[in-house]
Design a protein around this motif. Structure first.
Motif, PDB file in Angstrom:
ATOM      1  N   PHE A 145      42.924  58.359 -57.875  1.00 41.38           N
ATOM      2  CA  PHE A 145      42.703  59.416 -58.753  1.00 41.38           C
ATOM      3  C   PHE A 145      43.908  59.639 -59.463  1.00 41.38           C
ATOM      4  CE2 PHE A 145      42.568  63.742 -59.814  1.00 41.38           C
ATOM      5  CZ  PHE A 145      41.437  63.984 -60.510  1.00 41.38           C
ATOM      6  N   GLY A 146      43.935  59.794 -60.688  1.00 40.23           N
ATOM      7  CA  GLY A 146      44.845  60.411 -61.514  1.00 40.23           C
ATOM      8  C   GLY A 146      44.631  59.986 -62.959  1.00 40.23           C
ATOM      9  N   THR A 147      45.876  60.280 -63.592  1.00 37.64           N
ATOM     10  CA  THR A 147      45.860  60.034 -65.221  1.00 37.64           C
ATOM     11  C   THR A 147      46.288  58.500 -65.505  1.00 37.64           C
ATOM     12  OG1 THR A 147      47.937  60.990 -65.405  1.00 37.64           O
ATOM     13  CG2 THR A 147      46.255  62.364 -65.670  1.00 37.64           C
ATOM     14  N   ASP A 148      46.946  57.853 -64.654  1.00 39.80           N
ATOM     15  CA  ASP A 148      47.391  56.396 -64.656  1.00 39.80           C
ATOM     16  C   ASP A 148      46.361  55.323 -64.762  1.00 39.80           C
ATOM     17  OD1 ASP A 148      49.848  54.792 -65.284  1.00 39.80           O
ATOM     18  OD2 ASP A 148      49.148  53.879 -63.488  1.00 39.80           O
ATOM     19  N   PHE A 149      45.444  55.773 -64.348  1.00 31.42           N
ATOM     20  CA  PHE A 149      44.105  54.908 -64.509  1.00 31.42           C
ATOM     21  C   PHE A 149      43.122  55.257 -65.691  1.00 31.42           C
ATOM     22  CE2 PHE A 149      45.092  56.231 -60.249  1.00 31.42           C
ATOM     23  CZ  PHE A 149      45.358  55.036 -59.567  1.00 31.42           C
ATOM     24  N   ALA A 150      43.675  55.955 -66.733  1.00 26.27           N
ATOM     25  CA  ALA A 150      42.843  56.251 -67.811  1.00 26.27           C
ATOM     26  C   ALA A 150      42.509  55.005 -68.687  1.00 26.27           C
ATOM     27  CB  ALA A 150      43.492  57.181 -68.774  1.00 26.27           C
ATOM     28  N   GLY A 151      43.260  53.854 -68.771  1.00 22.81           N
ATOM     29  CA  GLY A 151      42.988  52.834 -69.195  1.00 22.81           C
ATOM     30  C   GLY A 151      42.190  52.011 -68.572  1.00 22.81           C
ATOM     31  N   LEU A 152      40.649  51.894 -68.496  1.00 27.16           N
ATOM     32  CA  LEU A 152      39.749  51.396 -67.713  1.00 27.16           C
ATOM     33  C   LEU A 152      39.762  49.863 -67.719  1.00 27.16           C
ATOM     34  CD1 LEU A 152      36.623  53.724 -67.685  1.00 27.16           C
ATOM     35  CD2 LEU A 152      38.886  53.801 -66.272  1.00 27.16           C
ATOM     36  N   GLN A 153      39.741  49.510 -69.166  1.00 22.81           N
ATOM     37  CA  GLN A 153      39.688  48.111 -69.212  1.00 22.81           C
ATOM     38  C   GLN A 153      41.093  47.122 -68.871  1.00 22.81           C
ATOM     39  OE1 GLN A 153      38.305  47.007 -73.123  1.00 22.81           O
ATOM     40  NE2 GLN A 153      36.069  47.175 -72.432  1.00 22.81           N
ATOM     41  N   ALA A 154      40.914  45.859 -68.663  1.00 22.95           N
ATOM     42  CA  ALA A 154      42.202  45.060 -68.206  1.00 22.95           C
ATOM     43  C   ALA A 154      42.940  44.948 -69.322  1.00 22.95           C
ATOM     44  CB  ALA A 154      41.694  43.654 -67.839  1.00 22.95           C
ATOM     45  N   LEU A 155      44.358  45.134 -69.104  1.00 21.55           N
ATOM     46  CA  LEU A 155      45.468  44.732 -70.078  1.00 21.55           C
ATOM     47  C   LEU A 155      45.931  43.348 -69.897  1.00 21.55           C
ATOM     48  CD1 LEU A 155      47.223  48.417 -70.180  1.00 21.55           C
ATOM     49  CD2 LEU A 155      45.076  47.622 -71.413  1.00 21.55           C
ATOM     50  N   GLY A 156      46.734  43.037 -70.982  1.00 24.56           N
ATOM     51  CA  GLY A 156      47.428  41.744 -70.977  1.00 24.56           C
ATOM     52  C   GLY A 156      48.245  41.452 -69.571  1.00 24.56           C
ATOM     53  N   SER A 157      48.835  42.410 -69.023  1.00 26.61           N
ATOM     54  CA  SER A 157      49.523  41.990 -67.832  1.00 26.61           C
ATOM     55  C   SER A 157      48.984  42.482 -66.510  1.00 26.61           C
ATOM     56  CB  SER A 157      51.109  42.927 -68.188  1.00 26.61           C
ATOM     57  OG  SER A 157      50.584  44.256 -67.972  1.00 26.61           O
ATOM     58  N   SER A 158      48.035  43.164 -66.467  1.00 23.52           N
ATOM     59  CA  SER A 158      47.493  43.614 -65.239  1.00 23.52           C
ATOM     60  C   SER A 158      45.963  44.039 -65.579  1.00 23.52           C
ATOM     61  CB  SER A 158      48.301  44.906 -64.776  1.00 23.52           C
ATOM     62  OG  SER A 158      47.772  46.062 -65.505  1.00 23.52           O
ATOM     63  N   SER A 159      45.182  44.124 -64.507  1.00 27.01           N
ATOM     64  CA  SER A 159      43.915  44.136 -64.385  1.00 27.01           C
ATOM     65  C   SER A 159      43.662  45.343 -63.376  1.00 27.01           C
ATOM     66  CB  SER A 159      42.937  43.185 -64.210  1.00 27.01           C
ATOM     67  OG  SER A 159      43.219  42.803 -62.682  1.00 27.01           O
ATOM     68  N   PRO A 160      42.200  46.093 -63.290  1.00 27.46           N
ATOM     69  CA  PRO A 160      42.027  46.838 -62.105  1.00 27.46           C
ATOM     70  C   PRO A 160      42.197  46.152 -60.765  1.00 27.46           C
ATOM     71  CG  PRO A 160      40.225  47.032 -63.854  1.00 27.46           C
ATOM     72  CD  PRO A 160      41.238  45.868 -64.448  1.00 27.46           C
ATOM     73  N   ILE A 161      41.764  44.864 -60.940  1.00 29.87           N
ATOM     74  CA  ILE A 161      41.827  44.230 -59.463  1.00 29.87           C
ATOM     75  C   ILE A 161      43.303  43.878 -59.289  1.00 29.87           C
ATOM     76  CG2 ILE A 161      41.391  42.240 -58.242  1.00 29.87           C
ATOM     77  CD1 ILE A 161      38.909  43.870 -58.822  1.00 29.87           C
ATOM     78  N   GLN A 162      44.252  43.725 -60.082  1.00 32.00           N
ATOM     79  CA  GLN A 162      45.504  43.657 -59.748  1.00 32.00           C
ATOM     80  C   GLN A 162      46.213  44.994 -59.224  1.00 32.00           C
ATOM     81  OE1 GLN A 162      48.609  41.571 -59.736  1.00 32.00           O
ATOM     82  NE2 GLN A 162      46.665  40.105 -59.239  1.00 32.00           N
ATOM     83  N   ARG A 163      45.778  46.031 -59.963  1.00 30.63           N
ATOM     84  CA  ARG A 163      46.511  47.381 -59.553  1.00 30.63           C
ATOM     85  C   ARG A 163      45.666  47.759 -58.129  1.00 30.63           C
ATOM     86  NH1 ARG A 163      45.529  48.017 -65.120  1.00 30.63           N
ATOM     87  NH2 ARG A 163      43.720  49.158 -64.907  1.00 30.63           N
ATOM     88  N   PHE A 164      44.742  47.236 -57.786  1.00 26.13           N
ATOM     89  CA  PHE A 164      43.830  47.497 -56.340  1.00 26.13           C
ATOM     90  C   PHE A 164      44.889  46.670 -55.284  1.00 26.13           C
ATOM     91  CE2 PHE A 164      40.799  45.467 -53.459  1.00 26.13           C
ATOM     92  CZ  PHE A 164      40.861  46.595 -52.482  1.00 26.13           C
ATOM     93  N   MET A 165      45.079  45.586 -55.759  1.00 25.62           N
ATOM     94  CA  MET A 165      45.724  44.421 -54.828  1.00 25.62           C
ATOM     95  C   MET A 165      47.255  45.181 -54.307  1.00 25.62           C
ATOM     96  SD  MET A 165      44.053  41.826 -54.274  1.00 25.62           S
ATOM     97  CE  MET A 165      42.652  40.838 -54.720  1.00 25.62           C
ATOM     98  N   ARG A 166      47.896  46.125 -55.308  1.00 24.14           N
ATOM     99  CA  ARG A 166      49.177  46.573 -55.182  1.00 24.14           C
ATOM    100  C   ARG A 166      49.053  47.852 -54.602  1.00 24.14           C
ATOM    101  NH1 ARG A 166      52.310  44.906 -60.525  1.00 24.14           N
ATOM    102  NH2 ARG A 166      51.927  42.663 -60.729  1.00 24.14           N
ATOM    103  N   SER A 167      47.825  48.713 -54.224  1.00 23.43           N
ATOM    104  CA  SER A 167      47.725  50.010 -54.178  1.00 23.43           C
ATOM    105  C   SER A 167      48.205  50.179 -52.643  1.00 23.43           C
ATOM    106  CB  SER A 167      46.437  50.151 -54.211  1.00 23.43           C
ATOM    107  OG  SER A 167      45.635  49.562 -53.321  1.00 23.43           O
ATOM    108  N   LEU A 168      48.441  49.371 -51.600  1.00 21.24           N
ATOM    109  CA  LEU A 168      48.826  49.943 -50.301  1.00 21.24           C
ATOM    110  C   LEU A 168      50.043  49.386 -49.795  1.00 21.24           C
ATOM    111  CD1 LEU A 168      45.139  49.172 -48.785  1.00 21.24           C
ATOM    112  CD2 LEU A 168      46.141  51.311 -49.649  1.00 21.24           C
TER     113      LEU A 168
END
Length: 264
Positions: free
Chosen positions: A221-244
């Motif tokens: 949860f937060g404001t850093d997730f406001a860009g929902l679609q994948a960007l060039g250097s990362s994606s929602p899945i990549q951000r999930f992989m790093r989340s823990l």
């Protein structure tokens, strides 16, 4: 992509759990604080507190503490062309504040680099491909196995509703580093805008080969997730992989019987 009116500072928090084949359970809470230098270029720090519980077959008990601190400079640029190609890069460093003996750090500065490209052939559909490598023995991708192998990911995202987007993808090491197969995982992430700049994300993953976590679940949860679609250097899945929180295999996770605190 962020507009010139986007806030310069965004933040978020993610918490979740991972279950491994040897019945280890890792839990973590990760915060992210991002500063947007200019449009398309930002720097972020992601402190993580992690806890690993061991089954009786591995000695029982648990270890916990801060992991090495990832700091990442990332940039993306949208080209006004068919399919809206968006290439990007990331340059990362891990500050050695984690416990090396517990497997939460390396005792030295780590570095990583990544490249990515996303395209959007349809208004509601986008695809992302990325590659990267940890340049020392510390991996930002806690759900995967080898800590210094090159990794790759492929994800597709679809906007289900005006404020809801789903992403499914596969992520993993490109080659195996040991006698086990290369660590690979399939994952699903759903992001929903819940008002203003705030976004709620729900993610789950299943390891399909190698030492990848067999099951992983996370909520953010937060404001850093406001860009929902994948960007060039990362994606929602990549951000999930790093989340823990990441892991070091040079200082592999040790059981409490070797001198670390036991679970209550």
């Amino acid at each position: 992509m962020p507009s010139e009116a986007s806030p310069r500072v965004t933040a978020g928090v993610t918490t979740g759990t991972m279950d491994f084949a040897d019945r280890r359970v890792q839990q973590g809470v990760t915060a992210v604080l991002r500063y947007r230098i200019i449009s398309g270029l930002s720097i972020a720090a992601s402190p993580t507190f992690a806890r690993v519980a061991f089954p009786a077959t591995l000695g029982g008990g648990a270890v916990s503490g801060l992991t090495d601190l990832p700091v990442e400079l990332s940039g993306d640029h949208v080209f006004a062309a068919p399919w809206t190609p968006t290439p990007g890069f990331s340059l990362g460093a891990s500050v050695p504040i984690g416990d090396r003996q517990a497997g939460f750090g390396t005792g030295g500065i780590g570095t990583s680099a990544g490249l990515g490209l996303s395209v959007s052939p349809l208004d509601r559909f986008s695809a992302h491909v990325g590659v990267g490598k940890s340049l020392n023995d510390y991996s930002l991708n806690s759900t995967l196995g080898a800590s210094s192998a090159a990794w790759g990911d492929f994800d597709v995202s679809y906007q289900l509703f005006d404020q809801v987007e789903a992403t499914v993808g596969v992520d993993g090491d490109l080659v195996a580093q040991d006698t086990l197969a290369a660590a690979r995982m399939i994952a699903l992430s759903v992001a929903a805008n819940v008002g203003g700049p705030y976004t709620l994300t729900l993610s789950g993953g299943h390891g399909v080969s190698g030492p990848a976590a067999r099951w992983t679940f996370a909520v953010g949860f937060g404001t850093d997730f406001a860009g929902l679609q994948a960007l060039g250097s990362s994606s929602p899945i990549q951000r999930f992989m790093r989340s823990l929180g990441g892991q070091s295999h040079k200082g592999s996770l040790t059981t409490p019987g070797s001198g670390h605190g036991r679970a209550p």
